[in-house]
Design a protein around this motif. Structure first.
Motif, PDB file in Angstrom:
ATOM      1  N   ARG A 140      31.444  57.028  17.647  1.00 48.51           N
ATOM      2  CA  ARG A 140      31.181  58.214  16.822  1.00 48.51           C
ATOM      3  C   ARG A 140      31.593  59.492  17.560  1.00 48.51           C
ATOM      4  O   ARG A 140      32.168  60.408  16.980  1.00 48.51           O
ATOM      5  N   ILE A 141      31.307  59.521  18.870  1.00 42.69           N
ATOM      6  CA  ILE A 141      31.688  60.705  19.653  1.00 42.69           C
ATOM      7  C   ILE A 141      33.206  60.882  19.632  1.00 42.69           C
ATOM      8  O   ILE A 141      33.717  61.983  19.403  1.00 42.69           O
ATOM      9  N   ILE A 142      33.930  59.788  19.859  1.00 42.14           N
ATOM     10  CA  ILE A 142      35.401  59.874  19.888  1.00 42.14           C
ATOM     11  C   ILE A 142      35.932  60.324  18.525  1.00 42.14           C
ATOM     12  O   ILE A 142      36.798  61.196  18.430  1.00 42.14           O
ATOM     13  N   ARG A 143      35.374  59.752  17.469  1.00 45.46           N
ATOM     14  CA  ARG A 143      35.821  60.113  16.118  1.00 45.46           C
ATOM     15  C   ARG A 143      35.562  61.598  15.844  1.00 45.46           C
ATOM     16  O   ARG A 143      36.430  62.319  15.358  1.00 45.46           O
ATOM     17  N   ASP A 144      34.370  62.048  16.181  1.00 43.94           N
ATOM     18  CA  ASP A 144      34.009  63.439  15.894  1.00 43.94           C
ATOM     19  C   ASP A 144      34.842  64.413  16.729  1.00 43.94           C
ATOM     20  O   ASP A 144      35.252  65.472  16.256  1.00 43.94           O
ATOM     21  N   MET A 145      35.067  64.069  17.992  1.00 40.87           N
ATOM     22  CA  MET A 145      35.804  64.971  18.870  1.00 40.87           C
ATOM     23  C   MET A 145      37.255  65.131  18.424  1.00 40.87           C
ATOM     24  O   MET A 145      37.869  66.173  18.633  1.00 40.87           O
ATOM     25  N   GLN A 146      37.793  64.086  17.805  1.00 43.66           N
ATOM     26  CA  GLN A 146      39.200  64.136  17.356  1.00 43.66           C
ATOM     27  C   GLN A 146      39.420  65.203  16.295  1.00 43.66           C
ATOM     28  O   GLN A 146      40.540  65.649  16.103  1.00 43.66           O
ATOM     29  N   VAL A 147      38.339  65.575  15.604  1.00 39.48           N
ATOM     30  CA  VAL A 147      38.458  66.614  14.582  1.00 39.48           C
ATOM     31  C   VAL A 147      38.845  67.943  15.230  1.00 39.48           C
ATOM     32  O   VAL A 147      39.548  68.764  14.641  1.00 39.48           O
ATOM     33  N   LEU A 148      38.407  68.139  16.471  1.00 36.59           N
ATOM     34  CA  LEU A 148      38.572  69.442  17.114  1.00 36.59           C
ATOM     35  C   LEU A 148      39.780  69.556  18.021  1.00 36.59           C
ATOM     36  O   LEU A 148      40.282  70.654  18.265  1.00 36.59           O
ATOM     37  N   GLY A 149      40.238  68.452  18.574  1.00 32.15           N
ATOM     38  CA  GLY A 149      41.352  68.577  19.518  1.00 32.15           C
ATOM     39  C   GLY A 149      41.918  67.237  19.943  1.00 32.15           C
ATOM     40  O   GLY A 149      41.549  66.190  19.410  1.00 32.15           O
ATOM     41  N   ASP A 150      42.840  67.285  20.894  1.00 38.53           N
ATOM     42  CA  ASP A 150      43.552  66.080  21.340  1.00 38.53           C
ATOM     43  C   ASP A 150      43.072  65.577  22.691  1.00 38.53           C
ATOM     44  O   ASP A 150      43.365  64.446  23.074  1.00 38.53           O
ATOM     45  N   THR A 151      42.409  66.434  23.453  1.00 34.86           N
ATOM     46  CA  THR A 151      42.073  66.091  24.833  1.00 34.86           C
ATOM     47  C   THR A 151      40.571  66.154  25.032  1.00 34.86           C
ATOM     48  O   THR A 151      39.927  67.145  24.699  1.00 34.86           O
ATOM     49  N   LEU A 152      40.037  65.067  25.582  1.00 32.14           N
ATOM     50  CA  LEU A 152      38.590  64.977  25.795  1.00 32.14           C
ATOM     51  C   LEU A 152      38.296  65.053  27.282  1.00 32.14           C
ATOM     52  O   LEU A 152      38.935  64.363  28.081  1.00 32.14           O
ATOM     53  N   SER A 153      37.333  65.897  27.641  1.00 29.76           N
ATOM     54  CA  SER A 153      36.877  65.848  29.030  1.00 29.76           C
ATOM     55  C   SER A 153      35.573  65.053  29.076  1.00 29.76           C
ATOM     56  O   SER A 153      34.713  65.182  28.194  1.00 29.76           O
ATOM     57  N   ILE A 154      35.477  64.185  30.059  1.00 30.71           N
ATOM     58  CA  ILE A 154      34.238  63.423  30.271  1.00 30.71           C
ATOM     59  C   ILE A 154      33.734  63.819  31.647  1.00 30.71           C
ATOM     60  O   ILE A 154      34.431  63.660  32.657  1.00 30.71           O
ATOM     61  N   SER A 155      32.540  64.370  31.657  1.00 37.62           N
ATOM     62  CA  SER A 155      31.996  64.902  32.895  1.00 37.62           C
ATOM     63  C   SER A 155      30.644  64.266  33.150  1.00 37.62           C
ATOM     64  O   SER A 155      29.762  64.298  32.293  1.00 37.62           O
ATOM     65  N   CYS A 156      30.495  63.659  34.308  1.00 38.43           N
ATOM     66  CA  CYS A 156      29.224  63.013  34.626  1.00 38.43           C
ATOM     67  C   CYS A 156      28.565  63.749  35.778  1.00 38.43           C
ATOM     68  O   CYS A 156      29.149  63.887  36.858  1.00 38.43           O
ATOM     69  N   THR A 157      27.374  64.249  35.530  1.00 39.96           N
ATOM     70  CA  THR A 157      26.589  64.919  36.573  1.00 39.96           C
ATOM     71  C   THR A 157      25.180  64.339  36.513  1.00 39.96           C
ATOM     72  O   THR A 157      24.892  63.476  35.680  1.00 39.96           O
ATOM     73  N   LYS A 158      24.305  64.860  37.363  1.00 39.67           N
ATOM     74  CA  LYS A 158      22.943  64.322  37.338  1.00 39.67           C
ATOM     75  C   LYS A 158      22.213  64.670  36.042  1.00 39.67           C
ATOM     76  O   LYS A 158      21.212  64.066  35.685  1.00 39.67           O
ATOM     77  N   GLU A 159      22.766  65.639  35.308  1.00 38.71           N
ATOM     78  CA  GLU A 159      22.186  66.022  34.018  1.00 38.71           C
ATOM     79  C   GLU A 159      22.444  64.955  32.949  1.00 38.71           C
ATOM     80  O   GLU A 159      21.663  64.782  32.025  1.00 38.71           O
ATOM     81  N   GLY A 160      23.571  64.263  33.082  1.00 33.95           N
ATOM     82  CA  GLY A 160      23.959  63.256  32.089  1.00 33.95           C
ATOM     83  C   GLY A 160      25.479  63.214  31.962  1.00 33.95           C
ATOM     84  O   GLY A 160      26.198  63.682  32.843  1.00 33.95           O
ATOM     85  N   VAL A 161      25.944  62.667  30.838  1.00 30.66           N
ATOM     86  CA  VAL A 161      27.386  62.594  30.602  1.00 30.66           C
ATOM     87  C   VAL A 161      27.740  63.577  29.496  1.00 30.66           C
ATOM     88  O   VAL A 161      27.160  63.528  28.408  1.00 30.66           O
ATOM     89  N   LYS A 162      28.673  64.470  29.808  1.00 30.09           N
ATOM     90  CA  LYS A 162      29.069  65.462  28.812  1.00 30.09           C
ATOM     91  C   LYS A 162      30.475  65.146  28.316  1.00 30.09           C
ATOM     92  O   LYS A 162      31.404  64.999  29.112  1.00 30.09           O
ATOM     93  N   PHE A 163      30.601  65.000  27.001  1.00 29.17           N
ATOM     94  CA  PHE A 163      31.901  64.827  26.364  1.00 29.17           C
ATOM     95  C   PHE A 163      32.267  66.182  25.756  1.00 29.17           C
ATOM     96  O   PHE A 163      31.477  66.742  24.989  1.00 29.17           O
ATOM     97  N   GLY A 164      33.432  66.711  26.113  1.00 22.97           N
ATOM     98  CA  GLY A 164      33.788  68.040  25.614  1.00 22.97           C
ATOM     99  C   GLY A 164      35.221  68.105  25.127  1.00 22.97           C
ATOM    100  O   GLY A 164      36.109  67.428  25.652  1.00 22.97           O
ATOM    101  N   VAL A 165      35.427  68.897  24.089  1.00 24.54           N
ATOM    102  CA  VAL A 165      36.775  69.080  23.559  1.00 24.54           C
ATOM    103  C   VAL A 165      36.963  70.556  23.216  1.00 24.54           C
ATOM    104  O   VAL A 165      36.023  71.235  22.805  1.00 24.54           O
ATOM    105  N   GLN A 166      38.200  71.046  23.444  1.00 19.91           N
ATOM    106  CA  GLN A 166      38.544  72.414  23.069  1.00 19.91           C
ATOM    107  C   GLN A 166      39.770  72.357  22.196  1.00 19.91           C
ATOM    108  O   GLN A 166      40.745  71.697  22.553  1.00 19.91           O
ATOM    109  N   GLY A 167      39.727  73.047  21.070  1.00 17.74           N
ATOM    110  CA  GLY A 167      40.902  73.046  20.202  1.00 17.74           C
ATOM    111  C   GLY A 167      41.004  74.350  19.446  1.00 17.74           C
ATOM    112  O   GLY A 167      40.216  75.271  19.681  1.00 17.74           O
ATOM    113  N   ASP A 168      41.979  74.418  18.540  1.00 19.58           N
ATOM    114  CA  ASP A 168      42.186  75.647  17.779  1.00 19.58           C
ATOM    115  C   ASP A 168      40.997  75.963  16.880  1.00 19.58           C
ATOM    116  O   ASP A 168      40.663  77.124  16.638  1.00 19.58           O
TER     117      ASP A 168
END
Lengths: 14, 303
Positions: free
Chosen positions: B192-220
């Motif tokens: 679901r995350i991958i599907r939803d993120m595709q609406v916003l852009g082409d490149t996904l950042s996956i960042s893992c810190t002690k806070e958790g895992v953050k999936f982020g996308v930037q687009g037009d």
């Protein structure tokens, strides 16, 4: 934009 | 001679569905302890690796190592003819040019009196899972329940032959790697995350810190961020989110490929993401106790 690498940068072809 | 029978033929159907959009042609490599597939997409950005251990089959015979080259689209077309409840048997001769696929409907499909065959099958040395072995088992069950007579299932049986091809596949040597981050999460949530993120852009950042895992996308259109926190005590195993982290890792990937990987979602409730700085991510879908499908994806790196 960041550059898309291929897997060949990371692994050897057997 | 290679022969392998998978009671849950659905696994094979789903596996081919999970790779046919990524690779067009590949080899099924058969050995006495597993069948495996390793293939890269045309652009060499991603790789799919499948392993089904011989112990996960209810009959497995491989006299010598074989590579069976197949066209994934064509195999997918044939596998669509198998029902989700069918058992699937794969057979190939050592020097043959085709792969035989036998689909058998579930046992309760058709029942008929067929006594002589069943009596003949008793005490035979048929390999486990073969038609005769099955007949013996069913005969035994009915005899136990009813005390008299012999009833044997006549299987709903379809046989297809897939033409094989010679494929010079480029095999990558992937070393055993200790990853800095391992994330286990529900496969449906990842999809679901991958599907939803595709609406916003082409490149996904996956960042893992002690806070958790953050999936982020930037687009037009804008930006999107989803944070997944560890939830190791969820009631159901498949709802758990478990994060093992040696050090924080942030990587970026093409969403187009991650979306191809989520075609494997139906193979199991869990997905495992393995990441280390500046190396490909491994997206693994365990398939029960039988094996796995793993995808490798090269990262995008700022120069």
């Amino acid at each position: 934009d960041p550059r898309q690498y291929t897997l060949l940068k990371f692994y050897e072809l057997n | 001679m290679f022969e392998a029978r998978l009671t849950s033929g659905k696994i094979l159907k789903q596996l081919i569905e999970a790779l046919k959009d990524l690779v067009q042609e590949a080899n099924i490599d058969c050995s006495d302890d597993e069948i495996s597939i390793q293939a890269m997409d045309n652009s060499h950005v991603s790789l799919v690796a499948v392993s089904l251990r011989s112990g996960g089959f209810d009959h497995f015979r491989c006299d010598r190592p074989l590579s069976l080259g197949f066209n994934a689209t064509n195999m997918g077309k044939i596998l669509k003819c198998a029902g989700n409840e069918d058992a699937i048997t794969l057979k190939a001769e050592d020097d043959g040019d085709s792969l035989s696929m036998v689909f058998e409907g579930p046992n309760q499909d058709r029942i008929a009196d067929f006594g002589e065959f069943a009596r003949g099958a008793r005490g035979s040395d048929s390999p486990p899972g073969s038609r005769r072995e099955k007949c013996w088992k069913i005969d035994f069950n009915f005899a136990t329940m009813r005390g008299v007579g012999v009833l044997v299932v006549i299987f709903d049986r379809k046989i297809y032959e897939l033409k094989l091809m010679d494929i010079d596949s480029e095999q990558l040597g992937i070393p055993d790697t200790d990853y800095k981050v391992t994330i286990q999460m529900p496969s449906g949530e990842f999809q679901r995350i991958i599907r939803d993120m595709q609406v916003l852009g082409d490149t996904l950042s996956i960042s893992c810190t002690k806070e958790g895992v953050k999936f982020g996308v930037q687009g037009d259109l804008g930006t999107g961020n989803v944070l997944i926190r560890q939830n190791a005590h969820a009631e159901k195993d498949e709802d758990r989110v478990m994060i093992e982290m040696e050090e924080p890792v942030e990587l970026t990937f093409a969403l187009r490929y991650l979306n191809f990987f989520t075609k494997a979602t139906n193979l199991g409730p869990t997905v495992i993401l393995n990441m280390s700085p500046d190396v490909p991510i491994v997206v693994e879908y365990p398939i029960g106790e039988t094996g796995h499908i793993k995808y490798y994806l090269a990262p995008k790196i700022d120069e």
